[in-house]
Design a protein around this motif. Structure first.
Motif, short mmCIF file in Angstrom:
data_model
loop_
_atom_site.label_atom_id
_atom_site.label_comp_id
_atom_site.label_asym_id
_atom_site.label_seq_id
_atom_site.Cartn_x
_atom_site.Cartn_y
_atom_site.Cartn_z
N HIS A 108 0.83 -1.20 0.00
CA HIS A 108 0.00 0.00 0.00
C HIS A 108 0.88 1.26 0.00
O HIS A 108 0.62 2.20 -0.75
N ILE B 2 -2.93 4.24 -6.90
CA ILE B 2 -4.14 3.76 -6.23
C ILE B 2 -5.34 4.49 -6.83
O ILE B 2 -5.39 5.71 -6.87
N LYS C 104 -8.79 3.28 -6.15
CA LYS C 104 -9.93 3.22 -5.23
C LYS C 104 -9.55 2.37 -4.03
O LYS C 104 -8.91 1.35 -4.16
N GLU C 105 -9.96 2.84 -2.85
CA GLU C 105 -9.71 2.08 -1.62
C GLU C 105 -11.03 1.67 -1.00
O GLU C 105 -12.01 2.40 -1.06
N ASN C 106 -11.04 0.48 -0.41
CA ASN C 106 -12.22 0.00 0.29
C ASN C 106 -11.75 -0.59 1.63
O ASN C 106 -11.62 -1.81 1.77
N TYR D 202 -7.86 -2.65 -1.93
CA TYR D 202 -7.82 -1.44 -2.75
C TYR D 202 -7.49 -1.82 -4.19
O TYR D 202 -7.11 -2.96 -4.47
#
Length: 123
Positions: A87, A96, A98-100, A106
């Protein structure tokens, strides 16, 4: 009968830039390349240690418009051994998309817009 996943093909505009991305972002290396003698196209195969499949990067000379490669709903996914380290690397690379955090994953994108889901190793 047995089926085995071998590779995933993605079309690229700038082969060297995409090779560099996968090398830095996921530790992939070129394992072989094929194409005609006139250099009008090439298929470059990349793999990473311990990864059971390859990426096939297809490049066509003269192509200037981006490829669709399945659109934003399609992606490939990787489980990584040191999720936090990856990360941090992907943040530094600025890839990056999109992060979830709720799901603990991600997405990053390669130079041609291919979405790549990054998941932690299972405990």
């Amino acid at each position: 009968m047995t089926a085995r996943f071998v590779h995933r093909c993605t079309h690229v505009l700038d082969k060297e830039r995409t090779i560099a991305f996968y090398r830095e972002a996921l530790g992939f290396e070129v394992v072989r390349e094929s194409g005609p003698e006139d250099g009008s196209w090439s298929n470059t195969f990349m793999a990473a240690p311990g990864c059971p499949f390859e990426l096939e990067l297809t490049w066509n000379r003269g192509r200037t418009e981006p490829y669709e490669n399945g659109g934003m709903d399609c992606h490939i996914a990787f489980r990584v051994d040191d999720f936090e380290r990856y990360h941090e690397l992907h943040e530094r690379m600025g890839c990056i998309q999109k992060e979830n955090p709720k799901m603990g994953l991600y997405f990053i994108v390669d130079p041609d817009g291919q979405r790549i889901e990054i998941l932690p190793e299972r405990a």
